[in-house]
Write an enzyme that holds these catalytic residues in place. Structure first.
Site, mmCIF file in Angstrom:
data_model
loop_
_atom_site.group_PDB
_atom_site.id
_atom_site.type_symbol
_atom_site.label_atom_id
_atom_site.label_comp_id
_atom_site.label_asym_id
_atom_site.label_seq_id
_atom_site.Cartn_x
_atom_site.Cartn_y
_atom_site.Cartn_z
ATOM 1 N N HIS A 106 0.830 -1.195 0.000
ATOM 2 C CA HIS A 106 0.000 0.000 0.000
ATOM 3 C C HIS A 106 0.870 1.252 0.000
ATOM 4 O O HIS A 106 2.085 1.187 0.226
ATOM 5 C CB HIS A 106 -0.926 0.006 1.226
ATOM 6 C CG HIS A 106 -0.202 -0.242 2.512
ATOM 7 N ND1 HIS A 106 -0.118 -1.490 3.097
ATOM 8 C CD2 HIS A 106 0.496 0.595 3.324
ATOM 9 C CE1 HIS A 106 0.586 -1.422 4.213
ATOM 10 N NE2 HIS A 106 0.977 -0.164 4.367
ATOM 11 N N ARG A 187 13.000 -6.177 3.721
ATOM 12 C CA ARG A 187 11.973 -6.740 4.582
ATOM 13 C C ARG A 187 10.665 -6.233 3.992
ATOM 14 O O ARG A 187 10.434 -5.026 3.926
ATOM 15 C CB ARG A 187 12.166 -6.280 6.027
ATOM 16 C CG ARG A 187 11.090 -6.775 7.020
ATOM 17 C CD ARG A 187 10.038 -5.722 7.217
ATOM 18 N NE ARG A 187 9.145 -6.015 8.342
ATOM 19 C CZ ARG A 187 8.030 -5.343 8.593
ATOM 20 N NH1 ARG A 187 7.653 -4.337 7.804
ATOM 21 N NH2 ARG A 187 7.274 -5.653 9.617
ATOM 22 N N ASP A 189 6.952 -5.477 4.037
ATOM 23 C CA ASP A 189 5.869 -5.238 4.977
ATOM 24 C C ASP A 189 4.568 -5.851 4.459
ATOM 25 O O ASP A 189 4.316 -5.886 3.249
ATOM 26 C CB ASP A 189 5.698 -3.727 5.161
ATOM 27 C CG ASP A 189 4.638 -3.363 6.157
ATOM 28 O OD1 ASP A 189 4.855 -3.589 7.354
ATOM 29 O OD2 ASP A 189 3.583 -2.853 5.729
ATOM 30 N N GLU A 218 7.247 -10.072 6.166
ATOM 31 C CA GLU A 218 6.507 -9.950 7.419
ATOM 32 C C GLU A 218 5.276 -10.843 7.326
ATOM 33 O O GLU A 218 4.324 -10.542 6.617
ATOM 34 C CB GLU A 218 6.072 -8.506 7.671
ATOM 35 C CG GLU A 218 5.342 -8.356 9.005
ATOM 36 C CD GLU A 218 4.518 -7.086 9.113
ATOM 37 O OE1 GLU A 218 4.273 -6.646 10.252
ATOM 38 O OE2 GLU A 218 4.111 -6.536 8.070
ATOM 39 N N HIS A 283 9.074 -2.818 16.281
ATOM 40 C CA HIS A 283 8.414 -1.510 16.222
ATOM 41 C C HIS A 283 6.903 -1.583 16.326
ATOM 42 O O HIS A 283 6.241 -0.544 16.450
ATOM 43 C CB HIS A 283 8.801 -0.808 14.917
ATOM 44 C CG HIS A 283 8.291 -1.523 13.692
ATOM 45 N ND1 HIS A 283 8.731 -2.778 13.334
ATOM 46 C CD2 HIS A 283 7.372 -1.172 12.766
ATOM 47 C CE1 HIS A 283 8.107 -3.158 12.228
ATOM 48 N NE2 HIS A 283 7.273 -2.207 11.870
ATOM 49 N N ASP A 284 6.334 -2.783 16.267
ATOM 50 C CA ASP A 284 4.879 -2.955 16.281
ATOM 51 C C ASP A 284 4.331 -3.528 17.579
ATOM 52 O O ASP A 284 3.116 -3.594 17.761
ATOM 53 C CB ASP A 284 4.447 -3.890 15.138
ATOM 54 C CG ASP A 284 4.453 -3.204 13.787
ATOM 55 O OD1 ASP A 284 4.185 -1.988 13.732
ATOM 56 O OD2 ASP A 284 4.741 -3.874 12.781
#
Length: 451
Positions: A106, A187, A189, A218, A283-284
């Site tokens: 996105h 990486r 996402d 991910e 980070h999540d």
């Protein structure tokens, strides 16, 4: 020997946070020089034994980096393309690979092609770049069109990967990152939201440009073999063990992580011959120091992280005891600005850092811990023992999550005369088919078998 990806040991940085960038991009301000703050971290990252860095989003975006507005320019809140190119070169000079966080599923509503849709509506030549863009009703912004987005977030507009122009644009971005900036890997996402065909196209394209290029997806749920066995990714995020690692300690139930590891990497493990990316936070999710009920569990937990099959990763500052929890409104507390010199001068959590250095050094010097088979030996609620074997090398790892010293006994049906504890002053233990070990509170033993 298994591929060299097993050699990786990651340090994960979220640059927009660490470097103290403004929360919102005004798209007017001249590029800042915030990326230069990363130079101070490089000696420290090397001292931890990390040889790869995973950089969170660095390309132009509206806010948090996952709402990309241009794939070909560094976010002005961090710097410019030349700044990024120089720091990647410096990482390389220090023996550190650089992996970019890539958002191909996105874009943000300020993405240049979506801005054209906002302005020209049905007449936009980019209207087919976005999935299910329909001019039939209003969206929550009052605009006369709707579109697919990521998990209900209308600020994150899903790209239409069935459009050859979109795929070509993203592949050209990857080429630019490899050829012009020097990226060593990606990486990807929200990889589980992207079609397997396009992911495979990305893999093939990038590895033609750079044969040793590394790509991780991910993946939060599902069978990782879907992405690993089909040549799409070199690794995926091991969320199964992320949860098992911390909750096994919080619940006094090391059977949980033992079950996951045996399912993944035991004799009939479903991910044998695959390399998973292991972590205790990122980070999540909440920082590990905000997740563990008992702070002393930090030590045996990280001993596990650096000795189980897969690639270990440390999220910036967590090894220093930095805390942070998600809120309903924001992930800001997970992604703070940090100055490494100031933190080290305070010297409050040096024991945590020194333990990471020990675990990392032992792993880096061991073939078995990087490439070896996984063999469970003993498990109970607060103690856990397993072996790793590769070629002529055997290691044994024993974890104690208890506040008390523990004595454990178990069979050890492998060849060897004695074991040396590489973590604890090279203590020696004889092997005679059965092993008796004393384990100190909230600590570990990492033993190498000798003959």
């Amino acid at each position: 020997m298994k591929n060299n990806f097993n050699n990786f040991s990651f340090y994960h940085i979220y640059p927009l946070g660490l470097c103290g960038a403004n929360e919102k991009n005004d798209f007017i301000t001249s590029p800042q020089k915030n990326l230069s703050k990363l130079y101070d971290w490089i000696p420290y990252i090397k001292s931890l034994g990390c040889n790869a860095i995973y950089l969170g989003p660095v390309f132009e975006s509206s806010t948090h980096g996952y709402d990309t507005t241009d794939y070909f320019y560094v976010d002005r809140r961090l710097g410019n393309n030349e700044d990024l190119k120089k720091i990647i070169l410096y990482f390389h000079e220090n023996g550190i690979k650089v992996i970019f966080d890539t958002v191909f599923n996105h874009v943000g509503r300020d993405f240049w092609a979506f801005k054209d849709v906002q302005e020209n509506r049905e007449q936009s030549k980019f209207k087919d770049w976005f999935q299910n863009l329909k001019f039939e009703m209003k969206n929550q912004y009052g605009e006369p069109y709707t579109y697919d987005c990521w998990e209900g977030h209308m600020s994150l507009v899903k790209l239409n990967h069935n459009n050859p122009e979109v795929r070509q644009h993203l592949l050209m971005a990857a080429k630019f990152w490899i050829k012009e900036l020097g990226a060593d890997g990606l990486r990807i996402d929200a990889a589980d939201c992207i079609s397997l065909n396009f992911l495979k196209e990305i893999n093939i394209y990038c590895k033609k440009l750079k044969p040793d290029f590394w790509i991780m997806g991910e993946i939060i749920h599902g069978d990782y073999r879907k992405w690993l066995s089909s040549g799409i990714f070199d690794s995926v995020t091991n969320y199964e063990c992320y949860k098992g690692l911390y909750s096994s300690f919080n619940d006094k139930n090391l059977f949980e992580i033992a079950y996951s590891l045996n399912r993944q990497f035991g004799k009939d493990g479903i991910y044998n011959n695959h390399v998973l990316y292991n972590f205790v936070d990122n980070h999540d999710v909440n920082r590990i120091s905000s997740t563990l009920i008992k702070p002393d569990h930090f030590f045996p937990l990280h001993a596990l992280l650096f000795t189980i099959p897969g690639i270990p990763s440390i999220y910036y500052g967590s090894e220093l005891g930095i805390e942070g929890k998600k809120t309903k409104e924001s992930d800001k507390l997970l992604r703070p600005e940090l100055n490494i010199s100031e933190i080290l001068d305070e010297n409050k959590n040096i024991a945590l850092v020194n333990s990471i250095k020990k675990f990392s050094k032992i792993r880096n010097e061991s073939k078995a811990l990087k490439y070896g088979n996984y063999i469970p030996l003993m498990t109970n609620h607060e103690q856990f023992v397993f072996a790793r074997q590769f070629e002529d090398e055997t290691y044994m790892v024993a974890i104690n999550a208890s506040e008390n010293e523990s004595i454990i006994n178990f069979d050890f049906p492998y060849k060897g005369d004695f074991m040396i504890d590489l973590l604890n002053e090279k203590e020696v233990f004889k092997i005679n088919g059965k092993i008796t070990l004393n384990l100190w509170p909230n600590w570990a033993r990492i033993l190498k078998v000798e003959r």
